[in-house]
Write a protein that holds these residues in place. Structure first.
Motif, PDB file in Angstrom:
ATOM      1  N   ARG A  13      -2.645  14.177  -9.614  1.00 49.51           N
ATOM      2  CA  ARG A  13      -2.682  14.450 -11.051  1.00 49.51           C
ATOM      3  C   ARG A  13      -3.196  13.256 -11.839  1.00 49.51           C
ATOM      4  NH1 ARG A  13       2.408  16.674  -9.518  1.00 49.51           N
ATOM      5  NH2 ARG A  13       3.410  14.706 -10.104  1.00 49.51           N
ATOM      6  N   ARG A  14      -3.350  12.138 -11.140  1.00 48.55           N
ATOM      7  CA  ARG A  14      -3.739  10.886 -11.788  1.00 48.55           C
ATOM      8  C   ARG A  14      -4.541  10.095 -10.770  1.00 48.55           C
ATOM      9  NH1 ARG A  14      -0.752   7.543 -15.733  1.00 48.55           N
ATOM     10  NH2 ARG A  14      -1.433   5.403 -15.413  1.00 48.55           N
ATOM     11  N   ARG A  15      -5.494   9.237 -11.228  1.00 50.92           N
ATOM     12  CA  ARG A  15      -6.366   8.522 -10.289  1.00 50.92           C
ATOM     13  C   ARG A  15      -5.784   7.183  -9.856  1.00 50.92           C
ATOM     14  NH1 ARG A  15      -9.444  12.269  -8.430  1.00 50.92           N
ATOM     15  NH2 ARG A  15     -10.683  10.616  -7.494  1.00 50.92           N
ATOM     16  N   GLY A  16      -5.216   6.452 -10.791  1.00 49.55           N
ATOM     17  CA  GLY A  16      -4.757   5.113 -10.443  1.00 49.55           C
ATOM     18  C   GLY A  16      -3.441   4.741 -11.093  1.00 49.55           C
ATOM     19  N   ALA A  17      -2.630   3.952 -10.386  1.00 52.05           N
ATOM     20  CA  ALA A  17      -1.375   3.465 -10.945  1.00 52.05           C
ATOM     21  C   ALA A  17      -1.125   2.052 -10.449  1.00 52.05           C
ATOM     22  CB  ALA A  17      -0.220   4.376 -10.541  1.00 52.05           C
ATOM     23  N   ILE A  18      -0.625   1.215 -11.353  1.00 54.65           N
ATOM     24  CA  ILE A  18      -0.258  -0.151 -10.984  1.00 54.65           C
ATOM     25  C   ILE A  18       1.167  -0.363 -11.458  1.00 54.65           C
ATOM     26  CG2 ILE A  18      -0.703  -2.600 -11.387  1.00 54.65           C
ATOM     27  CD1 ILE A  18      -3.654  -1.835 -11.854  1.00 54.65           C
ATOM     28  N   MET A  19       2.038  -0.769 -10.559  1.00 55.71           N
ATOM     29  CA  MET A  19       3.427  -0.980 -10.976  1.00 55.71           C
ATOM     30  C   MET A  19       3.939  -2.347 -10.552  1.00 55.71           C
ATOM     31  SD  MET A  19       5.975   1.235  -8.510  1.00 55.71           S
ATOM     32  CE  MET A  19       7.425   0.373  -9.091  1.00 55.71           C
ATOM     33  N   GLN A  20       4.829  -2.876 -11.378  1.00 54.45           N
ATOM     34  CA  GLN A  20       5.490  -4.126 -11.024  1.00 54.45           C
ATOM     35  C   GLN A  20       6.592  -3.815 -10.027  1.00 54.45           C
ATOM     36  OE1 GLN A  20       8.804  -5.418 -11.797  1.00 54.45           O
ATOM     37  NE2 GLN A  20       8.245  -7.281 -10.690  1.00 54.45           N
ATOM     38  N   GLY A  21       6.597  -4.541  -8.927  1.00 58.34           N
ATOM     39  CA  GLY A  21       7.652  -4.300  -7.957  1.00 58.34           C
ATOM     40  C   GLY A  21       7.398  -5.043  -6.661  1.00 58.34           C
ATOM     41  N   ASP A  22       8.373  -4.978  -5.790  1.00 58.95           N
ATOM     42  CA  ASP A  22       8.300  -5.615  -4.474  1.00 58.95           C
ATOM     43  C   ASP A  22       7.827  -4.566  -3.476  1.00 58.95           C
ATOM     44  OD1 ASP A  22       8.773  -6.678  -1.979  1.00 58.95           O
ATOM     45  OD2 ASP A  22      10.688  -7.590  -2.530  1.00 58.95           O
ATOM     46  N   CYS A  23       6.677  -4.841  -2.843  1.00 65.03           N
ATOM     47  CA  CYS A  23       6.114  -3.826  -1.945  1.00 65.03           C
ATOM     48  C   CYS A  23       7.051  -3.519  -0.776  1.00 65.03           C
ATOM     49  CB  CYS A  23       4.739  -4.256  -1.449  1.00 65.03           C
ATOM     50  SG  CYS A  23       4.746  -5.824  -0.558  1.00 65.03           S
ATOM     51  N   LEU A  24       7.917  -4.469  -0.443  1.00 63.98           N
ATOM     52  CA  LEU A  24       8.837  -4.227   0.673  1.00 63.98           C
ATOM     53  C   LEU A  24       9.950  -3.267   0.270  1.00 63.98           C
ATOM     54  CD1 LEU A  24       9.163  -7.868   2.054  1.00 63.98           C
ATOM     55  CD2 LEU A  24       7.531  -6.081   2.683  1.00 63.98           C
ATOM     56  N   VAL A  25      10.196  -3.154  -1.030  1.00 60.65           N
ATOM     57  CA  VAL A  25      11.276  -2.294  -1.517  1.00 60.65           C
ATOM     58  C   VAL A  25      10.691  -1.063  -2.204  1.00 60.65           C
ATOM     59  CG1 VAL A  25      13.246  -2.171  -3.085  1.00 60.65           C
ATOM     60  CG2 VAL A  25      12.788  -4.282  -1.815  1.00 60.65           C
ATOM     61  N   ASP A  26       9.917  -1.331  -3.270  1.00 63.34           N
ATOM     62  CA  ASP A  26       9.399  -0.230  -4.071  1.00 63.34           C
ATOM     63  C   ASP A  26       8.283   0.531  -3.360  1.00 63.34           C
ATOM     64  OD1 ASP A  26      10.899  -0.889  -6.714  1.00 63.34           O
ATOM     65  OD2 ASP A  26      10.004  -2.785  -6.082  1.00 63.34           O
ATOM     66  N   GLY A  27       7.670  -0.122  -2.370  1.00 61.41           N
ATOM     67  CA  GLY A  27       6.632   0.564  -1.601  1.00 61.41           C
ATOM     68  C   GLY A  27       7.167   1.726  -0.787  1.00 61.41           C
ATOM     69  N   ARG A  28       8.478   1.784  -0.614  1.00 66.80           N
ATOM     70  CA  ARG A  28       9.060   2.892   0.174  1.00 66.80           C
ATOM     71  C   ARG A  28       8.916   4.234  -0.510  1.00 66.80           C
ATOM     72  NH1 ARG A  28      14.300  -0.094   1.296  1.00 66.80           N
ATOM     73  NH2 ARG A  28      13.667  -1.870   2.583  1.00 66.80           N
ATOM     74  N   GLN A  29       8.533   4.178  -1.798  1.00 63.29           N
ATOM     75  CA  GLN A  29       8.278   5.447  -2.499  1.00 63.29           C
ATOM     76  C   GLN A  29       7.074   6.178  -1.922  1.00 63.29           C
ATOM     77  OE1 GLN A  29       8.026   5.037  -6.799  1.00 63.29           O
ATOM     78  NE2 GLN A  29       9.393   3.265  -6.685  1.00 63.29           N
ATOM     79  N   ILE A  30       6.227   5.460  -1.201  1.00 65.37           N
ATOM     80  CA  ILE A  30       5.030   6.093  -0.637  1.00 65.37           C
ATOM     81  C   ILE A  30       5.396   6.683   0.715  1.00 65.37           C
ATOM     82  CG2 ILE A  30       2.641   5.725   0.045  1.00 65.37           C
ATOM     83  CD1 ILE A  30       2.574   3.287  -1.795  1.00 65.37           C
ATOM     84  N   PRO A  31       5.211   7.994   0.889  1.00 68.28           N
ATOM     85  CA  PRO A  31       5.624   8.633   2.149  1.00 68.28           C
ATOM     86  C   PRO A  31       4.769   8.199   3.329  1.00 68.28           C
ATOM     87  CG  PRO A  31       5.295  10.252   0.388  1.00 68.28           C
ATOM     88  CD  PRO A  31       4.707   8.977  -0.084  1.00 68.28           C
ATOM     89  N   ASP A  32       5.260   8.430   4.533  1.00 71.53           N
ATOM     90  CA  ASP A  32       4.534   8.117   5.770  1.00 71.53           C
ATOM     91  C   ASP A  32       3.189   8.836   5.805  1.00 71.53           C
ATOM     92  OD1 ASP A  32       6.983   7.026   6.307  1.00 71.53           O
ATOM     93  OD2 ASP A  32       7.337   8.132   8.172  1.00 71.53           O
ATOM     94  N   GLY A  33       2.168   8.140   6.282  1.00 68.55           N
ATOM     95  CA  GLY A  33       0.898   8.780   6.617  1.00 68.55           C
ATOM     96  C   GLY A  33       0.134   9.397   5.471  1.00 68.55           C
ATOM     97  N   THR A  34       0.373   8.922   4.247  1.00 71.67           N
ATOM     98  CA  THR A  34      -0.306   9.531   3.098  1.00 71.67           C
ATOM     99  C   THR A  34      -1.484   8.715   2.589  1.00 71.67           C
ATOM    100  OG1 THR A  34       1.304   8.437   1.678  1.00 71.67           O
ATOM    101  CG2 THR A  34       1.720  10.740   2.239  1.00 71.67           C
ATOM    102  N   VAL A  35      -1.642   7.490   3.098  1.00 64.02           N
ATOM    103  CA  VAL A  35      -2.653   6.578   2.557  1.00 64.02           C
ATOM    104  C   VAL A  35      -3.852   6.509   3.505  1.00 64.02           C
ATOM    105  CG1 VAL A  35      -3.101   4.147   2.014  1.00 64.02           C
ATOM    106  CG2 VAL A  35      -0.976   5.228   1.260  1.00 64.02           C
ATOM    107  N   ASP A  36      -5.066   6.456   2.935  1.00 55.82           N
ATOM    108  CA  ASP A  36      -6.273   6.408   3.760  1.00 55.82           C
ATOM    109  C   ASP A  36      -6.736   4.988   4.048  1.00 55.82           C
ATOM    110  OD1 ASP A  36      -7.041   9.375   3.905  1.00 55.82           O
ATOM    111  OD2 ASP A  36      -6.665   9.062   1.777  1.00 55.82           O
ATOM    112  N   ALA A  37      -6.453   4.066   3.128  1.00 48.29           N
ATOM    113  CA  ALA A  37      -6.830   2.670   3.382  1.00 48.29           C
ATOM    114  C   ALA A  37      -5.896   1.746   2.625  1.00 48.29           C
ATOM    115  CB  ALA A  37      -8.276   2.408   2.968  1.00 48.29           C
ATOM    116  N   VAL A  38      -5.484   0.681   3.276  1.00 46.67           N
ATOM    117  CA  VAL A  38      -4.766  -0.398   2.608  1.00 46.67           C
ATOM    118  C   VAL A  38      -5.744  -1.557   2.462  1.00 46.67           C
ATOM    119  CG1 VAL A  38      -2.910  -2.097   2.800  1.00 46.67           C
ATOM    120  CG2 VAL A  38      -2.504   0.282   3.474  1.00 46.67           C
ATOM    121  N   ILE A  39      -5.971  -1.993   1.232  1.00 42.12           N
ATOM    122  CA  ILE A  39      -6.889  -3.106   0.960  1.00 42.12           C
ATOM    123  C   ILE A  39      -6.115  -4.115   0.148  1.00 42.12           C
ATOM    124  CG2 ILE A  39      -9.080  -3.785  -0.072  1.00 42.12           C
ATOM    125  CD1 ILE A  39     -10.088  -0.975   0.371  1.00 42.12           C
TER     126      ILE A  39
END
Lengths: 238, 238
Positions: A13-39
């Motif tokens: 529903r949206r193209r881009g989002a940037i959030m303040q947070g700790d990727c080790l903690v807040d990154g858990r909001q992203i489900p398994d296997g949903t991302v095509d590339a990590v850069i």
DNA sequence: ACTACGGTTGAATCCTGAA
DNA sequence: GTTCAGGATTCAACCGTAG
């Protein structure tokens, strides 16, 4: 509390989002296997303080920041890829962790900045490049033409820079075009100035960026809002 | 039995010499502290057999060949330098031995070949660069202008190549000009096709090359005889 | 459209002094 | 002792402005 912006990007529903947070903690909001590339351009662990030490040190830059790697592997789909910027002095500190997280390293990419920097001016070649590891999860295929492992792109002129280690948009769009297809999802767990997210949206991908530093996040969100519509305007060296 | 050609180069009666021999044994003919630069492309330990495995394997290529490093350090004068070609997969196997031999590593140089090679065509960026460690013994100073750590030079066209890993003359003359002055002495303990020696003589330096492989030595000696007078004729990318 | 000139800059490094 | 913040140094290539 999950961020609704991230849900919106995941749902398309949206193209881009940037959030303040700790990727080790807040990154858990992203489900398994949903991302095509990590850069990602993680802190190298060199306590960098900007040219002439004018800026404050980056956060998490006391040691090479490798701890995002298992999370990066988790969120990637099989066939997804990782591009992790590095520096020749510390590249080995990243190589093993990338492998231990499950990735297969395929390349050491060279970003050729076109002209040199400082250093020991009398006994050291002027540093003109940075490196990036390219690694894959499972069976990856380039979506288009096969790219080369040297990428010539001019640095961002200092006056147009909002972050001391900001990558040029043309470099990021080049990489994004090489490893993803339109509408695919890109994740940057240490997004800094947000170049990855801006470039991803500019090339028709979706992207999620995260960063510990609230100031950088604010600047990156502003940038995304205003530069998202514009195409990458930096010039390649070639 | 010492080679009279090597003595002649050491004494300045002759510009270049290439001999068949083991650098760990026959290299002892070179006295301590007499060499200004060691420039070498050692076997990487990758059992390379040329493109499409068309040639026989290189000698000493079962493991990264690092054992010449203490000898390289011994023959160098204080203020001398080492350029050791490498490959990204094995560069770490050379970094520590270079340091352990006493050198201070100053740079990771990038040879940008200008266009890509083979490899896993579907999932690997086309390899377009090779790396070289630049290291110094004691206090080194560039004799001229400060060079940059990316060196763009076209590869030798396969038909004009007499060795599977032959470096272009223009690359070698560029490096030699950067780190030595005219008449200085350059040593290549694994000289292969002899590019280092030919380039050194072409730029007015003196040079000693050594190699285990009698066939390569014969070809390199022929090359030195016929190309020494000619200047480097390859084209830089820039 | 050029060239000439001076100011600026760089994931740098060394050193000093404070905390 | 140790860590951290700031100032000085360095030079080839870039930028902007002037001619």
């Amino acid at each position: 509390m999950p961020s609704s912006e991230i849900s919106d990007v995941l749902a398309g529903r949206r193209r881009g989002a940037i959030m303040q947070g700790d990727c080790l903690v807040d990154g858990r909001q992203i489900p398994d296997g949903t991302v095509d590339a990590v850069i990602v351009d993680p802190p190298f662990g060199i306590r960098y303080r900007g040219q002439n030490n004018r800026q404050r040190a980056l956060l998490n830059d006391e040691q090479p920041f490798v701890w995002f790697l298992p999370e990066a592997y988790r969120v990637l789909r099989p066939g997804g890829s990782l591009i992790c910027f590095c520096q020749w002095r510390v590249m080995e500190d990243f190589r093993r962790p990338i492998q231990l997280a499950g990735f297969r390293i395929m390349n050491c990419l060279i970003w050729d900045k076109g002209h040199g920097g400082m250093g020991h001016t009398g006994c050291q070649f002027a540093p003109r490049h940075e490196v990036a590891w390219f690694a894959i999860k499972g069976r990856f295929r380039f979506p288009g033409r096969r790219p080369a492992d040297v990428l010539p792109h001019r640095i961002v002129p200092p006056k147009r820079r909002i972050h001391s280690t900001q990558k040029p948009l043309s470099l990021m769009t080049d990489l994004i075009d090489s490893v993803t297809k339109p509408d695919e999802l890109i994740y940057d767990p240490c997004c800094g100035s947000g170049s990855t997210v801006v470039a991803a949206v500019a090339t028709g991908r979706r992207a999620i960026g995260m960063d510990l530093d609230a100031e950088h996040v604010a600047a990156a969100r502003h940038r995304l809002k205003h530069e998202a519509a514009n195409k990458a305007s930096d010039q390649s060296v070639e």
